[in-house]
Design a protein around this motif. Structure first.
Motif, PDB file in Angstrom:
ATOM      1  N   LEU A   4       0.828  -1.202   0.000  1.00 33.76           N
ATOM      2  CA  LEU A   4       0.000   0.000   0.000  1.00 33.76           C
ATOM      3  C   LEU A   4       0.863   1.252   0.000  1.00 33.76           C
ATOM      4  N   SER A   5       1.938   1.261   0.760  1.00 36.31           N
ATOM      5  CA  SER A   5       2.811   2.440   0.780  1.00 36.31           C
ATOM      6  C   SER A   5       3.503   2.636  -0.567  1.00 36.31           C
ATOM      7  N   LEU A  10       3.562   5.843  -5.654  1.00 33.50           N
ATOM      8  CA  LEU A  10       3.360   6.010  -7.096  1.00 33.50           C
ATOM      9  C   LEU A  10       2.278   7.043  -7.399  1.00 33.50           C
ATOM     10  N   CYS A  11       1.210   7.033  -6.613  1.00 31.80           N
ATOM     11  CA  CYS A  11       0.133   8.010  -6.820  1.00 31.80           C
ATOM     12  C   CYS A  11       0.605   9.431  -6.552  1.00 31.80           C
ATOM     13  N   ILE A  12       1.309   9.616  -5.442  1.00 30.68           N
ATOM     14  CA  ILE A  12       1.766  10.963  -5.090  1.00 30.68           C
ATOM     15  C   ILE A  12       2.806  11.458  -6.095  1.00 30.68           C
ATOM     16  N   VAL A  36      -3.329   9.761   0.625  1.00 33.27           N
ATOM     17  CA  VAL A  36      -2.957   8.798   1.663  1.00 33.27           C
ATOM     18  C   VAL A  36      -4.178   8.385   2.484  1.00 33.27           C
ATOM     19  N   LEU A  37      -4.983   9.363   2.890  1.00 34.35           N
ATOM     20  CA  LEU A  37      -6.153   9.041   3.696  1.00 34.35           C
ATOM     21  C   LEU A  37      -7.145   8.183   2.929  1.00 34.35           C
ATOM     22  N   LEU A  38      -7.368   8.490   1.669  1.00 37.95           N
ATOM     23  CA  LEU A  38      -8.311   7.720   0.862  1.00 37.95           C
ATOM     24  C   LEU A  38      -7.824   6.290   0.661  1.00 37.95           C
ATOM     25  N   GLU A  40      -5.658   4.534   2.506  1.00 37.84           N
ATOM     26  CA  GLU A  40      -5.663   3.784   3.755  1.00 37.84           C
ATOM     27  C   GLU A  40      -7.080   3.450   4.193  1.00 37.84           C
ATOM     28  N   ARG A  41      -8.002   4.371   4.004  1.00 35.67           N
ATOM     29  CA  ARG A  41      -9.391   4.117   4.380  1.00 35.67           C
ATOM     30  C   ARG A  41      -9.972   2.961   3.561  1.00 35.67           C
ATOM     31  N   ILE A  42      -9.733   2.972   2.253  1.00 35.82           N
ATOM     32  CA  ILE A  42     -10.234   1.901   1.394  1.00 35.82           C
ATOM     33  C   ILE A  42      -9.602   0.569   1.779  1.00 35.82           C
ATOM     34  N   PHE A  43      -8.289   0.562   1.999  1.00 35.98           N
ATOM     35  CA  PHE A  43      -7.595  -0.679   2.334  1.00 35.98           C
ATOM     36  C   PHE A  43      -8.053  -1.241   3.675  1.00 35.98           C
ATOM     37  N   ILE A  44      -8.127  -0.399   4.700  1.00 36.57           N
ATOM     38  CA  ILE A  44      -8.508  -0.856   6.033  1.00 36.57           C
ATOM     39  C   ILE A  44      -9.954  -1.331   6.042  1.00 36.57           C
ATOM     40  N   CYS A  45     -10.866  -0.587   5.393  1.00 35.07           N
ATOM     41  CA  CYS A  45     -12.275  -1.007   5.373  1.00 35.07           C
ATOM     42  C   CYS A  45     -12.441  -2.310   4.614  1.00 35.07           C
ATOM     43  N   ARG A  46     -11.746  -2.464   3.512  1.00 33.69           N
ATOM     44  CA  ARG A  46     -11.847  -3.703   2.753  1.00 33.69           C
ATOM     45  C   ARG A  46     -11.291  -4.867   3.569  1.00 33.69           C
ATOM     46  N   TRP A  47     -10.180  -4.631   4.228  1.00 30.49           N
ATOM     47  CA  TRP A  47      -9.559  -5.681   5.019  1.00 30.49           C
ATOM     48  C   TRP A  47     -10.465  -6.086   6.178  1.00 30.49           C
ATOM     49  N   ASN A  48     -11.101  -5.117   6.838  1.00 26.69           N
ATOM     50  CA  ASN A  48     -11.957  -5.424   7.990  1.00 26.69           C
ATOM     51  C   ASN A  48     -13.274  -6.061   7.571  1.00 26.69           C
ATOM     52  N   ILE A  49     -13.946  -5.493   6.574  1.00 26.33           N
ATOM     53  CA  ILE A  49     -15.287  -5.948   6.226  1.00 26.33           C
ATOM     54  C   ILE A  49     -15.247  -7.228   5.392  1.00 26.33           C
TER      55      ILE A  49
END
Length: 64
Positions: A4-5, A10-12, A36-38, A40-49
């Protein structure tokens, strides 16, 4: 998180190549922070849900 980092880097870098040197530094920082916030939010929510890994309680709604 390592992958993810790398993706965020690459995005930045891609966004920073679009900016000119006359672009305000604060604007570049805000855009980078939003990326970064977007991501991480997508990755963490996908990983949790989806995966049910329980990395953090960011996406879990409280039971009332």
């Amino acid at each position: 998180m390592f992958l993810l980092s790398g993706f965020i880097d690459l995005c930045i870098n891609g966004i920073n190549n679009l900016f000119t040197y006359e672009t305000d530094f604060l604007l570049q920082c805000i855009v980078g922070m939003l990326i970064v916030l977007l991501c991480e939010r997508i990755f963490i929510c996908r990983w949790n849900i989806v995966e049910g890994a329980g990395l953090s309680a960011v996406c879990i709604l409280p039971d009332d």
